[in-house]
Write an enzyme that holds these catalytic residues in place. Structure first.
Site, PDB file in Angstrom:
ATOM      1  CB  THR A 166      -0.847   0.038   1.286  1.00 45.67           C
ATOM      2  OG1 THR A 166      -1.766  -1.022   1.240  1.00 45.67           O
ATOM      3  CG2 THR A 166      -1.586   1.370   1.434  1.00 45.67           C
ATOM      4  NE  ARG A 176      -9.290  -5.969   4.866  1.00 42.03           N
ATOM      5  CZ  ARG A 176      -8.243  -5.157   4.752  1.00 42.03           C
ATOM      6  NH1 ARG A 176      -7.981  -4.563   3.610  1.00 42.03           N
ATOM      7  NH2 ARG A 176      -7.446  -4.929   5.775  1.00 42.03           N
ATOM      8  N   GLY A 188     -10.134  -2.086   4.241  1.00 40.87           N
ATOM      9  CA  GLY A 188      -9.204  -1.868   5.356  1.00 40.87           C
ATOM     10  C   GLY A 188      -9.173  -0.414   5.782  1.00 40.87           C
ATOM     11  CG  ASP A 189      -5.475   0.988   7.257  1.00 38.49           C
ATOM     12  OD1 ASP A 189      -5.429  -0.057   6.566  1.00 38.49           O
ATOM     13  OD2 ASP A 189      -4.501   1.769   7.362  1.00 38.49           O
ATOM     14  CB  THR A 202       0.925   1.260   5.190  1.00 36.20           C
ATOM     15  OG1 THR A 202       0.927   0.082   4.369  1.00 36.20           O
ATOM     16  CG2 THR A 202       2.322   1.484   5.724  1.00 36.20           C
ATOM     17  N   GLY A 203      -0.242  -1.309   6.583  1.00 40.42           N
ATOM     18  CA  GLY A 203      -0.079  -2.559   7.321  1.00 40.42           C
ATOM     19  C   GLY A 203      -1.434  -3.173   7.609  1.00 40.42           C
ATOM     20  N   GLY A 233      -4.764  -3.554   8.240  1.00 38.68           N
ATOM     21  CA  GLY A 233      -5.798  -2.520   8.202  1.00 38.68           C
ATOM     22  C   GLY A 233      -6.810  -2.595   9.317  1.00 38.68           C
TER      23      GLY A 233
HETATM   24  N1  ASP Z   1      -3.555  -1.189   5.201  1.00 36.75           N
HETATM   25  C1  ASP Z   1      -3.903  -1.947   4.015  1.00 36.75           C
HETATM   26  C2  ASP Z   1      -5.209  -2.635   4.242  1.00 36.75           C
HETATM   27  O1  ASP Z   1      -5.385  -3.209   5.299  1.00 36.75           O
HETATM   28  C3  ASP Z   1      -2.886  -2.944   3.638  1.00 36.75           C
HETATM   29  C4  ASP Z   1      -1.461  -2.451   3.572  1.00 36.75           C
HETATM   30  O2  ASP Z   1      -1.147  -1.371   4.045  1.00 36.75           O
HETATM   31  O3  ASP Z   1      -0.637  -3.162   3.029  1.00 36.75           O
HETATM   32  O4  ASP Z   1      -6.021  -2.667   3.362  1.00 36.75           O
END
Ligand code: ASP
Length: 297
Positions: free
Chosen positions: A156, A183, A185-186, A206-207, A209
């Protein structure tokens, strides 16, 4: 002076390079981030953003993006969009031309078509190959955690920008690889994946979510800066709080990044490894961060 940040080594470089070109051409701070993210979305080899991203468990690429401008707290976002690029541009159009913050799914796609976007098949041969591998994997959840052997599953791109006390935050993603269809995410959620307020600064995430969303990570980082913390202190405080309250953040990457009003930047990660790109004075460099709970084995 303009400062811009972008996330993760490979996609972040594509984004920051394009943002620097936009900066040199004199584009606005907001447009620099949009152009940076658009370049990453268009890049077929980046696995978690735009064209060539890993799909959901039904084999469809669903894209999310958001942008927030700290001057007036205006924000635009789209989520679960199929076959449209660049979704960060679409999010910007939602912000600039509608009274709404977010459009979702098929209706967001219709809005894109009405605004001149051309539908595209974003699945590349490589994505089809990886999706087949996922379908054939005896342990499908493994494919979700390690989408490839040598690349992290998170690509991301979250970008932050600062110029003379003005802040913008933006992000673009395909979410988690092989996610349940629908789905979100954040990343496209204002307050979770992005937040910007010219009174204070801006932050992004990021990460993992779900965890970052539950933490309202970006808003929380901005509010910590409002209380007087630097960008780095605010990111550390968000991640410390997540580690204390959210056990799932112990095994998955949860990253927060921020820019403050005093010229500082910061990032922090709960577990694993993370690289941040920083552009100042028209040149970029990367900085590596290791998880507070340890780096990846
Ligand atoms: N934060 C993103 C999500 O959960 C994924 C990512 O940052 O790699 O959709």
């Amino acid at each position: 002076m303009r400062t811009m940040l972008s996330t993760w080594l490979r996609p972040g470089k594509v984004a920051i390079d394009a943002a620097i070109v936009a900066d040199q051409e004199g584009d606005s701070l907001e447009n620099c981030l949009v152009r940076g993210l658009s370049a990453a979305e268009d890049h077929p080899e980046l696995i978690a953003i735009g064209r060539g991203a890993l799909p959901n468990s039904d084999g469809e690429i669903e894209l999310d993006a958001a942008i927030m401008n700290g001057s007036d707290l205006s924000a635009g976002a789209v989520c679960g969009v199929r076959g449209i690029l660049p979704v960060i541009k679409l999010a910007q159009i939602v912000k600039d031309t509608t009274p709404y913050v977010m459009l979702a799914g098929e209706q967001a796609r219709r809005f894109a078509l009405a605004n001149g976007f051309v539908p595209e098949n974003l699945m590349t041969d490589e994505v089809n190959r990886r999706y087949q591998m996922y379908l054939e994997s005896p342990e499908r959840s493994k494919a979700y955690v390690h989408s490839t052997e040598d690349e992290p599953p998170h690509d991301t791109v979250t970008m932050l920008g600062r110029e003379d006390g003005h802040f913008v935050a933006a992000s673009s993603t395909s979410g988690l690889p092989f996610k349940l269809p629908g789905r979100i995410g954040d990343s496209p959620i204002v307050g979770a994946g992005v937040y910007a307020d010219d009174e204070v600064g801006c932050a992004g995430a990021t990460g993992m979510g779900e965890e970052l969303w539950k933490a309202c990570a970006s808003f929380r980082a901005v509010e910590f800066m409002r209380q007087g913390m630097s960008a780095q202190q605010a990111c550390d405080a968000v991640i410390d709080q997540m580690i204390r309250r959210q056990p799932a953040s112990h095994q998955r990457e949860c990253v927060v990044l921020a820019l403050d009003k005093n010229g500082g930047y910061g990032a922090s990660i709960s577990w694993g490894d993370f690289d941040l790109w920083i552009s100042e004075h028209g040149t970029s460099r990367s900085q590596h961060y290791s998880g507070k709970l340890g780096a990846k084995a």
